[in-house]
Design a protein around this motif. Structure first.
Motif, PDB file in Angstrom:
ATOM      1  N   VAL A  90      45.150 -36.483  15.867  1.00 31.00           N
ATOM      2  CA  VAL A  90      44.950 -36.774  17.289  1.00 31.00           C
ATOM      3  C   VAL A  90      45.925 -35.978  18.144  1.00 31.00           C
ATOM      4  CG1 VAL A  90      45.136 -38.573  19.053  1.00 31.00           C
ATOM      5  CG2 VAL A  90      43.976 -39.063  16.907  1.00 31.00           C
ATOM      6  N   LEU A  91      47.210 -35.994  17.766  1.00 31.67           N
ATOM      7  CA  LEU A  91      48.213 -35.231  18.516  1.00 31.67           C
ATOM      8  C   LEU A  91      47.917 -33.739  18.477  1.00 31.67           C
ATOM      9  CD1 LEU A  91      51.496 -37.092  17.454  1.00 31.67           C
ATOM     10  CD2 LEU A  91      50.332 -37.194  19.675  1.00 31.67           C
ATOM     11  N   ASP A  92      47.528 -33.278  17.293  1.00 26.82           N
ATOM     12  CA  ASP A  92      47.191 -31.866  17.130  1.00 26.82           C
ATOM     13  C   ASP A  92      46.023 -31.492  18.044  1.00 26.82           C
ATOM     14  OD1 ASP A  92      47.720 -29.460  15.127  1.00 26.82           O
ATOM     15  OD2 ASP A  92      45.543 -29.631  15.346  1.00 26.82           O
ATOM     16  N   PHE A  93      45.006 -32.331  18.053  1.00 24.24           N
ATOM     17  CA  PHE A  93      43.814 -32.071  18.872  1.00 24.24           C
ATOM     18  C   PHE A  93      44.161 -32.037  20.362  1.00 24.24           C
ATOM     19  CE2 PHE A  93      40.183 -33.755  21.290  1.00 24.24           C
ATOM     20  CZ  PHE A  93      39.220 -32.801  20.969  1.00 24.24           C
ATOM     21  N   ILE A  94      44.947 -33.033  20.822  1.00 25.55           N
ATOM     22  CA  ILE A  94      45.293 -33.132  22.243  1.00 25.55           C
ATOM     23  C   ILE A  94      46.139 -31.943  22.699  1.00 25.55           C
ATOM     24  CG2 ILE A  94      46.608 -34.459  23.941  1.00 25.55           C
ATOM     25  CD1 ILE A  94      45.806 -36.993  22.416  1.00 25.55           C
ATOM     26  N   ILE A  95      47.162 -31.612  21.915  1.00 30.41           N
ATOM     27  CA  ILE A  95      48.084 -30.545  22.316  1.00 30.41           C
ATOM     28  C   ILE A  95      47.412 -29.176  22.267  1.00 30.41           C
ATOM     29  CG2 ILE A  95      50.212 -29.333  21.656  1.00 30.41           C
ATOM     30  CD1 ILE A  95      51.309 -32.058  20.759  1.00 30.41           C
ATOM     31  N   ILE A  96      46.641 -28.924  21.209  1.00 31.61           N
ATOM     32  CA  ILE A  96      45.960 -27.627  21.098  1.00 31.61           C
ATOM     33  C   ILE A  96      44.947 -27.444  22.228  1.00 31.61           C
ATOM     34  CG2 ILE A  96      44.390 -26.258  19.689  1.00 31.61           C
ATOM     35  CD1 ILE A  96      47.317 -26.292  18.767  1.00 31.61           C
ATOM     36  N   GLU A  97      44.201 -28.524  22.553  1.00 32.89           N
ATOM     37  CA  GLU A  97      43.230 -28.441  23.636  1.00 32.89           C
ATOM     38  C   GLU A  97      43.923 -28.249  24.984  1.00 32.89           C
ATOM     39  OE1 GLU A  97      39.827 -28.470  23.731  1.00 32.89           O
ATOM     40  OE2 GLU A  97      39.954 -28.200  21.557  1.00 32.89           O
ATOM     41  N   LYS A  98      45.058 -28.934  25.163  1.00 30.12           N
ATOM     42  CA  LYS A  98      45.765 -28.848  26.434  1.00 30.12           C
ATOM     43  C   LYS A  98      46.366 -27.466  26.656  1.00 30.12           C
ATOM     44  CE  LYS A  98      49.334 -31.187  29.146  1.00 30.12           C
ATOM     45  NZ  LYS A  98      50.335 -32.289  29.173  1.00 30.12           N
ATOM     46  N   LYS A  99      46.938 -26.902  25.586  1.00 33.10           N
ATOM     47  CA  LYS A  99      47.594 -25.601  25.701  1.00 33.10           C
ATOM     48  C   LYS A  99      46.655 -24.439  25.430  1.00 33.10           C
ATOM     49  CE  LYS A  99      52.245 -27.258  24.599  1.00 33.10           C
ATOM     50  NZ  LYS A  99      53.443 -27.050  23.738  1.00 33.10           N
ATOM     51  N   LYS A 100      45.407 -24.735  25.051  1.00 35.50           N
ATOM     52  CA  LYS A 100      44.404 -23.709  24.792  1.00 35.50           C
ATOM     53  C   LYS A 100      44.888 -22.682  23.767  1.00 35.50           C
ATOM     54  CE  LYS A 100      41.732 -25.493  27.944  1.00 35.50           C
ATOM     55  NZ  LYS A 100      40.505 -26.234  27.570  1.00 35.50           N
ATOM     56  N   PHE A 159      56.114 -32.820  11.701  1.00 36.24           N
ATOM     57  CA  PHE A 159      55.081 -33.282  10.761  1.00 36.24           C
ATOM     58  C   PHE A 159      53.851 -33.782  11.512  1.00 36.24           C
ATOM     59  CE2 PHE A 159      58.526 -33.259   7.717  1.00 36.24           C
ATOM     60  CZ  PHE A 159      57.883 -32.961   6.521  1.00 36.24           C
ATOM     61  N   PHE A 160      54.028 -34.137  12.794  1.00 36.63           N
ATOM     62  CA  PHE A 160      52.927 -34.711  13.562  1.00 36.63           C
ATOM     63  C   PHE A 160      52.527 -33.870  14.768  1.00 36.63           C
ATOM     64  CE2 PHE A 160      55.018 -38.220  11.409  1.00 36.63           C
ATOM     65  CZ  PHE A 160      53.961 -38.950  10.889  1.00 36.63           C
ATOM     66  N   VAL A 161      53.436 -33.052  15.299  1.00 42.49           N
ATOM     67  CA  VAL A 161      53.180 -32.320  16.538  1.00 42.49           C
ATOM     68  C   VAL A 161      53.136 -30.820  16.276  1.00 42.49           C
ATOM     69  CG1 VAL A 161      54.020 -31.845  18.862  1.00 42.49           C
ATOM     70  CG2 VAL A 161      54.343 -34.122  17.859  1.00 42.49           C
ATOM     71  N   PRO A 162      52.061 -30.142  16.706  1.00 46.33           N
ATOM     72  CA  PRO A 162      52.006 -28.681  16.543  1.00 46.33           C
ATOM     73  C   PRO A 162      53.077 -27.993  17.390  1.00 46.33           C
ATOM     74  CG  PRO A 162      50.186 -29.459  17.899  1.00 46.33           C
ATOM     75  CD  PRO A 162      50.852 -30.678  17.337  1.00 46.33           C
ATOM     76  N   HIS A 163      53.730 -26.991  16.808  1.00 43.58           N
ATOM     77  CA  HIS A 163      54.851 -26.308  17.441  1.00 43.58           C
ATOM     78  C   HIS A 163      54.932 -24.903  16.867  1.00 43.58           C
ATOM     79  CE1 HIS A 163      59.122 -25.447  18.416  1.00 43.58           C
ATOM     80  NE2 HIS A 163      58.907 -26.274  19.432  1.00 43.58           N
ATOM     81  N   LYS A 164      55.591 -24.008  17.568  1.00 43.94           N
ATOM     82  CA  LYS A 164      55.684 -22.644  17.064  1.00 43.94           C
ATOM     83  C   LYS A 164      56.437 -22.575  15.740  1.00 43.94           C
ATOM     84  CE  LYS A 164      59.796 -21.523  19.857  1.00 43.94           C
ATOM     85  NZ  LYS A 164      60.354 -20.589  20.871  1.00 43.94           N
ATOM     86  N   LYS A 165      57.308 -23.538  15.469  1.00 42.12           N
ATOM     87  CA  LYS A 165      58.052 -23.551  14.205  1.00 42.12           C
ATOM     88  C   LYS A 165      57.187 -23.995  13.019  1.00 42.12           C
ATOM     89  CE  LYS A 165      62.704 -24.176  16.110  1.00 42.12           C
ATOM     90  NZ  LYS A 165      63.938 -25.002  16.091  1.00 42.12           N
ATOM     91  N   ASN A 166      56.049 -24.622  13.283  1.00 39.66           N
ATOM     92  CA  ASN A 166      55.127 -24.968  12.193  1.00 39.66           C
ATOM     93  C   ASN A 166      53.782 -24.266  12.370  1.00 39.66           C
ATOM     94  OD1 ASN A 166      53.856 -26.467  14.222  1.00 39.66           O
ATOM     95  ND2 ASN A 166      54.728 -28.423  13.531  1.00 39.66           N
ATOM     96  N   ASN A 167      53.846 -23.101  13.013  1.00 41.37           N
ATOM     97  CA  ASN A 167      52.653 -22.268  13.232  1.00 41.37           C
ATOM     98  C   ASN A 167      51.580 -22.987  14.053  1.00 41.37           C
ATOM     99  OD1 ASN A 167      53.671 -20.037  11.780  1.00 41.37           O
ATOM    100  ND2 ASN A 167      53.045 -20.999   9.841  1.00 41.37           N
ATOM    101  N   HIS A 168      52.051 -23.802  14.991  1.00 34.58           N
ATOM    102  CA  HIS A 168      51.161 -24.527  15.893  1.00 34.58           C
ATOM    103  C   HIS A 168      50.148 -25.411  15.142  1.00 34.58           C
ATOM    104  CE1 HIS A 168      52.721 -22.549  19.437  1.00 34.58           C
ATOM    105  NE2 HIS A 168      52.602 -21.377  18.817  1.00 34.58           N
ATOM    106  N   ARG A 169      50.610 -25.978  14.056  1.00 33.70           N
ATOM    107  CA  ARG A 169      49.795 -26.958  13.326  1.00 33.70           C
ATOM    108  C   ARG A 169      50.732 -27.971  12.685  1.00 33.70           C
ATOM    109  NH1 ARG A 169      44.791 -28.045  12.385  1.00 33.70           N
ATOM    110  NH2 ARG A 169      44.010 -28.932  10.440  1.00 33.70           N
ATOM    111  N   ALA A 170      50.459 -29.253  12.918  1.00 36.52           N
ATOM    112  CA  ALA A 170      51.326 -30.309  12.375  1.00 36.52           C
ATOM    113  C   ALA A 170      51.580 -30.081  10.887  1.00 36.52           C
ATOM    114  CB  ALA A 170      50.693 -31.675  12.606  1.00 36.52           C
ATOM    115  N   LYS A 171      52.844 -30.201  10.485  1.00 36.10           N
ATOM    116  CA  LYS A 171      53.211 -29.951   9.088  1.00 36.10           C
ATOM    117  C   LYS A 171      52.430 -30.841   8.140  1.00 36.10           C
ATOM    118  CE  LYS A 171      56.030 -27.894   6.135  1.00 36.10           C
ATOM    119  NZ  LYS A 171      56.056 -26.428   5.931  1.00 36.10           N
ATOM    120  N   LEU A 172      52.115 -32.041   8.585  1.00 34.87           N
ATOM    121  CA  LEU A 172      51.385 -32.983   7.738  1.00 34.87           C
ATOM    122  C   LEU A 172      49.979 -32.483   7.407  1.00 34.87           C
ATOM    123  CD1 LEU A 172      51.877 -35.788   6.477  1.00 34.87           C
ATOM    124  CD2 LEU A 172      50.794 -36.803   8.471  1.00 34.87           C
ATOM    125  N   LEU A 173      49.474 -31.553   8.229  1.00 33.14           N
ATOM    126  CA  LEU A 173      48.120 -31.044   8.038  1.00 33.14           C
ATOM    127  C   LEU A 173      48.095 -29.710   7.296  1.00 33.14           C
ATOM    128  CD1 LEU A 173      46.655 -31.875  11.575  1.00 33.14           C
ATOM    129  CD2 LEU A 173      46.625 -33.282   9.508  1.00 33.14           C
TER     130      LEU A 173
END
Length: 298
Positions: free
Chosen positions: A257-267, A6-20
């Motif tokens: 914030v988590l989404d922004f940091i992880i997406i930017e880090k992993k490009k 719900f908070f962290v982007p991952h391949k199981k949530n299409n690389h976008r936090a479920k909450l978003l």
């Protein structure tokens, strides 16, 4: 599903936090709308369960006012029965005529109420407050306003009167506090001109409760019945609404914030709105929420 999704982007949530996700946001908006409607219903039908919690008394207002005067080397004001009557009549008049001002739409002035109570003055002044839930919050707000502070700390005044009334004003359930100052004509101080705190609009920041006020003198002139209004519902509607909104916005902010940091880090490439803009916007909303106060003074 893992709660982190719900908070962290991952391949199981299409690389976008479920909450978003749009579906989740829609569900949250509907839940908030339903909760708000239920709160309004409970507030109107069962105020003992969900209502506004408050506790204000004229004696506490007097002690806090005289505490501020003592801190500035001034003599205490006496609680005067005639000025308290004038304050009460002013409150009743505002509720009955649905206005919030020093001067009524029909031209009635604060001095009309003071003279009508039998108090012939050489100096007079008025402070008004509405929407505050404690005596200390109201006095603190007055002291933060230069014009209201000037009334409280005016050396010309000898007496004061208060009124604390609950009612509906301009379609809103609220509490009015009227503070009338005066010095009688036969006082050593003589001046034909009254003074009045000029209009000072806007919300006031809440300050810590005033300490050391219990030892302040409480002089009383005339026979005055202590006026005290208190209400303690099971839940405070203002606190409940603020807490729900704060929790929701904080959760969204963390996810962004988590989404922004992880997406930017992993490009990770993604065609969506700018998270940074959303982060700034929600941060501003939370800041306003934390600073917001219900009370107003004029």
């Amino acid at each position: 599903m893992n709660i982190l999704h719900f908070f962290v982007p991952h391949k199981k949530n299409n690389h976008r936090a479920k909450l978003l996700h749009n579906v989740t946001l829609t569900v949250l908006i509907l839940a908030v709308a339903l909760t708000s409607s239920l709160s309004v219903y409970l507030h109107k039908t069962h105020p003992e369960v969900l209502g506004i919690r408050y506790q204000i008394s004229n004696l506490e207002l007097l002690k806090l006012t005289n505490y501020e005067r003592a801190q500035n080397g001034l003599a205490p004001l006496s609680l005067d029965s005639d000025l308290s009557k004038a304050a009460h009549e002013k409150s009743v008049h505002m509720f009955a005529n649905n206005y919030w001002a020093h001067f009524a739409p029909d031209g009635t002035s604060p001095w009309d109420f003071i003279k009508g109570s039998g108090y012939e003055y050489s100096y007079a002044g008025e402070n008004l407050a509405k929407g505050f839930t404690t005596s200390s919050d109201a006095v603190t707000a007055w002291m933060k306003s230069p014009t209201h502070r000037a009334n409280i700390l005016a050396s010309q005044y000898k007496d004061v009167g208060f009124s604390v009334e609950e009612g509906t004003l301009q379609g809103e359930e609220t509490i009015l506090i009227v503070q009338e100052f005066g010095t009688r004509e036969n006082s050593a101080l003589v001046n034909s001109n009254g003074t009045l705190a000029i209009e000072a609009s806007g919300r006031e920041n809440k300050s810590p409760e005033v300490k050391g006020s219990t030892g302040v003198q409480v002089p009383i002139q005339g026979e005055i019945l202590p006026q005290h209004i208190s209400k303690k519902p099971l839940l405070d509607v203002g606190s409940v609404a603020k807490t729900i909104t704060f929790v929701l916005l904080s959760a969204l902010l963390i996810a962004l914030v988590l989404d922004f940091i992880i997406i930017e880090k992993k490009k990770i490439p993604r065609v969506v709105g700018n998270n940074l803009d959303h982060i700034i916007l929600i941060t501003i909303f939370i800041s306003f929420l934390l600073m917001a106060r219900l009370g107003k003074i004029i």
